[in-house]
Design a protein around this motif. Structure first.
Motif: not given
Length: 342
Positions: A289-294
């Motif tokens: 539903a969400l990928v936080v890619g940092v």
């Protein structure tokens, strides 16, 4: 009914002075979720009050909030503005208009004044003469510190490309890092914030790639929404499996998070975890539903984020080498605030 905001400046013979009100209008527009914000002046500059009201009407407004950017209720507020409102009511029958109070002696103004005189004293090289610490502008209320920090960020960034859902997240990243580069490098896939908020409100299962991310997430806010979060990178069985397979612990831990049904992934450190998530998604083994890619660093960090940027996954990412666990946690924490606000 559609509402517009009309900021009213005093006006000056120097046109550049009106740019301050215009900048405030831009910052306000970024906070109000698409509410039109127009500017006018009481004299010496255009547009005048009637022109400002006309602009609000052209924007489709049926109600106008008139907000004077003035310190006190002098002659302009007592006499001139009521006359302007009476004129406007004749010209626009049915238009609702409300006149807000002037800025007055609001506590936040005292904070701004303290900041200004402290900055002036430092610039002048004064080491004394600005009073005791509290008189020198040291703020001890954590909420006041956050409010002033956000106001400073808004002022320094000025106009930007983010919508009303995205900007609070970007501002939170800058607040966490004091790095304004993130106003340029942060990217959102279409509709990702709404999708992430829906998942959080449904009690999402979250996986993060480091215990630093895990430590930074607000557990109370997450629990209030029925969510849960896990990190397996330090689990002994993960370390053993990674040694046996000759891969990073981050890869094995990510696989375990997928097996446990994670819907939201916070990758703040390990590019290999992000690459593995992209591979699993490409094979249809996970639908985030969400990928936080940092992820942060020199080897694979920027490349993994570019791969995410080019994918069809819902993402929030910061392009380039910069990133980190604190940013991943900050993004989720702001999403939790937005989810709780409804």
């Amino acid at each position: 009914m559609k509402t517009a905001i009309l900021l009213i400046g005093h006006g000056s013979r120097h046109p550049e002075s009106g740019q301050t009100v215009q900048r405030i209008a831009g910052q306000l527009a970024a906070r109000t979720g698409g509410v039109p914000v127009e500017v006018c002046f009481l004299g010496l500059q255009s547009p005048g009050v009637q022109e400002g009201i006309d602009a609000c009407v052209r924007a489709g407004a049926q109600r106008v909030l008139l907000c004077p950017c003035l310190l006190a209720a002098g002659r302009h507020l007592r006499d001139d503005l009521p006359q302007e409102l009476a004129r406007a009511r004749q010209r626009h029958p049915g238009l609702e208009m409300v006149l807000a109070e002037p800025l007055g002696d609001h506590p936040l103004l005292a904070e701004v004044v303290a900041q200004r005189f402290q900055a002036a004293a430092v610039a002048a090289g004064w080491q004394d003469g600005v009073g005791r610490p509290d008189e020198a502008g040291i703020i001890r209320d954590p909420l006041a510190i956050e409010r002033q920090s956000f106001a400073m960020i808004d002022a320094e960034v000025g106009e930007h490309r983010f919508d009303a859902h995205q900007w609070p997240i970007v501002r939170r990243i800058i607040h966490t890092t004091a790095d304004f580069d993130f106003a340029t490098t942060t990217c959102f896939s279409p509709g990702v914030v709404g999708r992430a908020l829906a998942a959080l409100r449904a009690g999402a299962c979250i996986y993060c790639d480091t215990n630093m991310v895990l430590a930074g997430v607000n557990k109370n806010r997450l629990a209030a929404l029925g969510g849960r979060i896990a990190c397996h990178v330090a689990d002994p069985q993960v370390a053993a499996a990674a040694r046996e397979a000759g891969v990073t612990r981050s890869i094995v831990a990510l696989r375990q998070g997928v097996a446990e049904g994670a819907e939201i992934f916070l990758i703040g450190n390990a590019p290999t975890a992000l690459f593995e998530l992209l591979a699993l998604a490409g094979r249809g083994e996970v639908r985030p539903a969400l990928v936080v890619g940092v992820p942060v660093g020199f080897v694979g960090a920027a490349e993994s984020k570019e791969a995410l940027y080019a994918s069809n996954l819902p993402y929030i990412l910061c392009r380039g080498r910069k990133g980190g666990s604190a940013i991943a946690a900050a993004i989720l924490n702001q999403l939790l605030i937005l989810a709780a606000e409804g």
